[in-house]
Design an enzyme around this catalytic site. Structure first.
Site, PDB file in Angstrom:
ATOM      1  N   ASN A  76       0.873  -1.177   0.000  1.00 19.77           N
ATOM      2  CA  ASN A  76       0.000   0.000   0.000  1.00 19.77           C
ATOM      3  C   ASN A  76       0.912   1.229   0.000  1.00 19.77           C
ATOM      4  O   ASN A  76       1.448   1.597   1.040  1.00 19.77           O
ATOM      5  CB  ASN A  76      -0.904  -0.018   1.242  1.00 19.77           C
TER       6      ASN A  76
ATOM      7  N   LYS B 221       0.209   4.249  -0.310  1.00 21.59           N
ATOM      8  CA  LYS B 221      -0.392   5.477   0.238  1.00 21.59           C
ATOM      9  C   LYS B 221      -0.103   6.628  -0.747  1.00 21.59           C
ATOM     10  O   LYS B 221      -0.096   6.386  -1.962  1.00 21.59           O
ATOM     11  CB  LYS B 221       0.119   5.731   1.657  1.00 21.59           C
TER      12      LYS B 221
ATOM     13  N   HIS C  74      -9.487   1.672   5.029  1.00 17.50           N
ATOM     14  CA  HIS C  74      -8.203   1.843   5.722  1.00 17.50           C
ATOM     15  C   HIS C  74      -8.380   2.872   6.843  1.00 17.50           C
ATOM     16  O   HIS C  74      -9.121   3.848   6.695  1.00 17.50           O
ATOM     17  CB  HIS C  74      -7.140   2.309   4.721  1.00 17.50           C
TER      18      HIS C  74
ATOM     19  N   GLU D 274      -6.617   5.217   7.811  1.00 16.85           N
ATOM     20  CA  GLU D 274      -6.300   6.607   7.449  1.00 16.85           C
ATOM     21  C   GLU D 274      -7.478   7.253   6.717  1.00 16.85           C
ATOM     22  O   GLU D 274      -7.733   8.445   6.871  1.00 16.85           O
ATOM     23  CB  GLU D 274      -5.016   6.647   6.599  1.00 16.85           C
TER      24      GLU D 274
ATOM     25  N   GLU E 219      -5.215  -4.513  10.860  1.00 21.52           N
ATOM     26  CA  GLU E 219      -4.200  -3.467  11.002  1.00 21.52           C
ATOM     27  C   GLU E 219      -4.462  -2.673  12.279  1.00 21.52           C
ATOM     28  O   GLU E 219      -5.231  -1.694  12.241  1.00 21.52           O
ATOM     29  CB  GLU E 219      -4.256  -2.505   9.808  1.00 21.52           C
TER      30      GLU E 219
ATOM     31  N   GLY F 247       2.809   2.552  10.893  1.00 21.85           N
ATOM     32  CA  GLY F 247       3.811   3.603  10.716  1.00 21.85           C
ATOM     33  C   GLY F 247       4.609   3.932  11.957  1.00 21.85           C
ATOM     34  O   GLY F 247       5.236   4.985  12.045  1.00 21.85           O
TER      35      GLY F 247
ATOM     36  N   SER G 283       3.576  -1.803  10.512  1.00 20.95           N
ATOM     37  CA  SER G 283       5.029  -1.919  10.727  1.00 20.95           C
ATOM     38  C   SER G 283       5.563  -3.314  10.400  1.00 20.95           C
ATOM     39  O   SER G 283       6.511  -3.778  11.045  1.00 20.95           O
ATOM     40  CB  SER G 283       5.409  -1.511  12.162  1.00 20.95           C
TER      41      SER G 283
HETATM   42  P1  13P Z   1       3.122   0.587   7.777  1.00 23.59           P
HETATM   43  O1  13P Z   1       3.580  -0.723   7.198  1.00 23.59           O
HETATM   44  O2  13P Z   1       3.875   1.762   7.262  1.00 23.59           O
HETATM   45  O3  13P Z   1       3.007   0.529   9.259  1.00 23.59           O
HETATM   46  O4  13P Z   1       1.620   0.812   7.209  1.00 23.59           O
HETATM   47  C1  13P Z   1       0.713  -0.218   7.307  1.00 23.59           C
HETATM   48  C2  13P Z   1      -0.491   0.135   6.535  1.00 23.59           C
HETATM   49  O5  13P Z   1      -1.194   1.073   6.852  1.00 23.59           O
HETATM   50  C3  13P Z   1      -0.772  -0.674   5.337  1.00 23.59           C
HETATM   51  O6  13P Z   1      -2.040  -0.422   4.843  1.00 23.59           O
END
Ligand code: 13P
Length: 279
Positions: A12, A14, A104, A106, A176, A182, A222
């Site tokens: 992903n 982003k 997601h 976010e 997640e 992150g 992560s």
């Molecule tokens: P990270 O791997 O950067 O923690 O992000 C995970 C994520 O949000 C994947 O959709």
């Protein structure tokens, strides 16, 4: 049983990479995997670029016959109309997208996205012949209260009710935990397994064991090449939705190879126990 599910490693991206950076990345990733004699049947690979790079990645993947699937990070629940800035499931399907990330954390945080429109997006995605990757997971507060599993399972329950068996089979869920995204610190292998087993249990109660065993449950938060094997210790974790570690082709290719290694081991163990039970 997990041995029969091909794991998925999905990047992903982003809001990273324009279309030129995206094509450079995909070429490098493909080269790294070929150079390592990667067996593409061991693990499925998907890239979820920003909308602006999907077409370029699609052209490259097709022209070089790469075994890399393409996905989108979001979709509209509507099929067409006066909806400025939205992209429909049909448009994504025409770009050969196989997967769409839905819900997601976010998007739930920064956009008005809730369980109600997550349901509609899942339906639109399935109707267009693509597979939704439904993201669920608790924040630190639910974990503090010890209700993390109920919370994640509840987020899935609201979305999967009223699907056909075939539609349910085509669902993927990414567990997640918001507090692990992150942050550089993942959940534990036990956390990932417990959540994946609880989510699979919900599918089993709703659609039966046969469907539940086909649903792939990913872990995200992560995850990287250093913790991938550890996080897949549990048999219900079927791969990863990767953020930061999917932005570095070397790190991402290492992670994919390690997931493939776990998949091969699982297959071998399953074969051995099958042989044992027939003797
Ligand atoms: P990270 O791997 O950067 O923690 O992000 C995970 C994520 O949000 C994947 O959709």
């Amino acid at each position: 049983m997990s041995a029969l599910r091909v794991p998925l490693v999905a990047g992903n991206w982003k809001m990273h990479f324009d279309h030129l950076q995206a094509t450079y990345f995909v070429q490098k990733l493909s080269w790294l995997l070929r150079d390592a004699h990667f067996n593409f049947s061991d693990a499925e690979i998907a890239i979820m670029p920003p909308f602006t790079a999907i077409r370029s990645v699609q052209v490259l993947v097709h022209s070089d016959r790469m075994h890399i699937k393409i996905g989108a990070q979001n979709v509209s629940s509507l099929s067409e109309g006066a909806f400025t800035g939205d992209v429909s499931a049909e448009m994504l399907q025409k770009l050969d997208c196989s997967y769409v990330i839905i819900g997601h954390s976010e998007r739930r945080k920064y956009h008005p996205e809730d369980d109600a429109n997550v349901v509609d997006k899942v339906r639109a995605t399935l109707a267009a012949g693509m597979k939704p990757i439904l993201c669920v997971g608790e924040s630190f507060e639910e974990r503090r209260q010890g209700i993390e599993l109920d919370y994640a399972v509840g987020q899935v329950r609201d979305v999967i009710r009223d699907l056909s068996d075939k539609q349910a089979e085509n669902m993927l869920v990414a567990y997640e935990p918001v507090w692990a995204i992150g942050k550089g610190n993942s959940a534990t292998a036990q956390d990932a397994q417990d959540a994946a087993a609880a989510i699979r249990g919900l599918f089993a109660r709703t659609y039966g064991e046969r469907v539940a065993q086909k649903v792939r449950v990913l872990y995200g938060g992560s995850a990287n090449a250093s913790n991938a094997v550890y996080l897949m210790q549990g048999p219900d974790v079927d791969g990863f939705l990767v953020g930061g570690a999917s932005l570095d082709p070397l790190e991402f290719s290492k992670m994919i190879r390690l997931v493939a290694l776990v998949a091969r081991k699982r297959r071998k163990n399953a074969q051995a126990s099958e042989e044992e039970s027939t003797h």
